[in-house]
Design a protein around this motif. Structure first.
Motif, PDB file in Angstrom:
ATOM      1  N   LEU A  27       0.833  -1.203   0.000  1.00 41.04           N
ATOM      2  CA  LEU A  27       0.000   0.000   0.000  1.00 41.04           C
ATOM      3  C   LEU A  27       0.871   1.258   0.000  1.00 41.04           C
ATOM      4  CD1 LEU A  27      -3.095   0.581   0.133  1.00 41.04           C
ATOM      5  CD2 LEU A  27      -2.785   0.960   2.586  1.00 41.04           C
ATOM      6  N   ARG A  28       1.958   1.224   0.737  1.00 41.69           N
ATOM      7  CA  ARG A  28       2.861   2.381   0.775  1.00 41.69           C
ATOM      8  C   ARG A  28       3.565   2.586  -0.562  1.00 41.69           C
ATOM      9  NH1 ARG A  28       3.040   0.274   5.983  1.00 41.69           N
ATOM     10  NH2 ARG A  28       2.636   1.817   7.630  1.00 41.69           N
ATOM     11  N   LYS A  29       3.854   1.500  -1.252  1.00 41.73           N
ATOM     12  CA  LYS A  29       4.448   1.633  -2.585  1.00 41.73           C
ATOM     13  C   LYS A  29       3.446   2.243  -3.564  1.00 41.73           C
ATOM     14  CE  LYS A  29       7.661  -2.259  -2.088  1.00 41.73           C
ATOM     15  NZ  LYS A  29       7.993  -3.644  -2.540  1.00 41.73           N
ATOM     16  N   GLN A  30       2.189   1.858  -3.403  1.00 37.21           N
ATOM     17  CA  GLN A  30       1.148   2.366  -4.294  1.00 37.21           C
ATOM     18  C   GLN A  30       0.812   3.820  -3.985  1.00 37.21           C
ATOM     19  OE1 GLN A  30      -2.404  -0.020  -4.209  1.00 37.21           O
ATOM     20  NE2 GLN A  30      -3.407   1.125  -5.862  1.00 37.21           N
ATOM     21  N   TYR A  31       0.842   4.162  -2.690  1.00 37.12           N
ATOM     22  CA  TYR A  31       0.527   5.528  -2.257  1.00 37.12           C
ATOM     23  C   TYR A  31       1.677   6.038  -1.380  1.00 37.12           C
ATOM     24  CZ  TYR A  31      -4.134   4.024  -3.699  1.00 37.12           C
ATOM     25  OH  TYR A  31      -5.202   3.526  -4.412  1.00 37.12           O
ATOM     26  N   PRO A  32       2.712   6.602  -1.985  1.00 40.76           N
ATOM     27  CA  PRO A  32       3.914   7.016  -1.237  1.00 40.76           C
ATOM     28  C   PRO A  32       3.643   7.995  -0.099  1.00 40.76           C
ATOM     29  CG  PRO A  32       4.340   7.019  -3.595  1.00 40.76           C
ATOM     30  CD  PRO A  32       2.874   6.798  -3.436  1.00 40.76           C
TER      31      PRO A  32
END
Length: 348
Positions: A27-32
């Motif tokens: 999720l963090r990769k998708q939404y930095p």
């Protein structure tokens, strides 16, 4: 590793942690932006406090009716509980103490009918070590494991009532809690718990009791043919107390009751191994509990995830809950075990 009956408990727990942790990383990769945890935590706190203040102002000028103000403030306040929980685990501003402690102070101010977050930190970390056991003062303090009846409802409703109506049991619970603290910190741990409601919580409960008693007596006295001569000072103070009741006191009473009802019934007690995370909690989210979930930010649906992956902030838990629930169900975490109400929160 796929689930099978041959997996050990530790393998099942590890599987959940791996899947949930990976979901958060993806999720963090998708939404930095999710990597900016301090900023997000501070922004949510500002949003909650501004929301509470705006509702209070709208009520003060007559734009918002009392019932709507109470509901909205309670919802905003529920956000600050989630933030406090994250702060207890040092998820925001760990390397900036002044900001960290400022956030702790503000979340306590927003929801004052609870022990201070500094005292609760030790209480909560102890909960993770001994969840479901007699040493878990945090959950037992809000009625986990108690038989159903008026006493349990009063404990859920009022944290000070937990002491008033069972003082000797609370002393025993405190001694059990103390036993599990490091030997050189036991005195400090007890002092923290004894003074943890000072001053804010005592102010809150003092105002709450005055509000309830004043209006209850005024409602009952005429039915008995009596009239009450209140002091001039109290009569003058009541408009202010009534205002605070709408914007601060009643919303937190509702928020706290809903949270403690959900929490005390989603945690198991008494017949589980505290190290078995699978049996510590259930996912409690039937549709008919929606009114309760509304005022505790869906705690019953997401808190069990936290027991597996402690260092994930609450908003990430919500965003990854579908993935988490799937793997948790696979390894044997219970969902909507309504029988817990009959079993006084026992597993069996």
């Amino acid at each position: 590793m796929s689930f099978s009956s041959e997996m050990t408990d530790q393998q099942r727990i590890a599987k959940v942690r791996t899947v949930v942790t990976q979901a958060g990383e993806d999720l963090r990769k998708q939404y930095p932006i999710l990597k900016h945890q301090n900023f997000i935590g501070a922004a949510i706190l500002v949003f909650a406090l501004v929301g509470m203040a705006a509702c209070s102002w709208a009520y003060a000028i007559g734009f918002l009716p009392a019932w709507a103000c109470v509901i909205l403030v309670a919802i905003f306040a529920s956000l600050t509980h989630e933030l406090e929980h994250d702060l207890i685990h040092y998820m925001y501003f760990k390397k900036t103490p002044w900001a960290h402690h400022l956030m702790l102070a503000l979340v306590w101010l927003a929801r004052p009918n609870t022990i201070s977050p500094w005292a609760r930190r030790r209480l909560h970390l102890n909960h993770h070590k001994f969840s479901g056991s007699e040493y878990d003062l945090e959950e037992r303090g809000i009625s986990n494991g108690m038989p159903w009846g008026l006493r349990r409802l009063l404990v859920i409703s009022d944290q000070l009532m937990s002491v008033y109506i069972r003082p000797f049991q609370m002393l025993k619970m405190m001694a059990q809690f103390k036993e599990k603290q490091p030997e050189n910190e036991r005195k400090k741990a007890v002092i923290e718990q004894l003074t943890g409601f000072i001053p804010l919580s005592f102010i809150y409960y003092g105002l709450w009791y005055v509000f309830v008693i004043y209006h209850l007596v005024n409602g009952v006295a005429p039915l008995l043919g009596q009239s009450i001569n209140w002091s001039v000072a109290l009569v003058k103070a009541m408009p202010t107390i009534n205002f605070l009741a709408v914007i601060w006191i009643i919303p937190n009473f509702i928020r706290s009751f809903c949270l403690q009802f959900i929490s005390s019934n989603m945690h198991y007690y008494g017949d589980i191994d505290p190290r078995d995370v699978i049996k510590q909690t259930q996912v409690l989210n039937p549709w008919w509990l929606f009114p309760f979930q509304l005022f505790c930010f869906n705690f019953g649906s997401t808190h069990a995830i936290h027991h597996f992956v402690v260092k994930e902030p609450f908003y990430v838990r919500h965003l990854t809950s579908k993935t988490a629930h799937k793997v948790m169900r696979e390894v044997g975490v219970r969902f909507n075990d309504i029988g817990t109400f009959k079993r006084t929160n026992r597993w069996n």
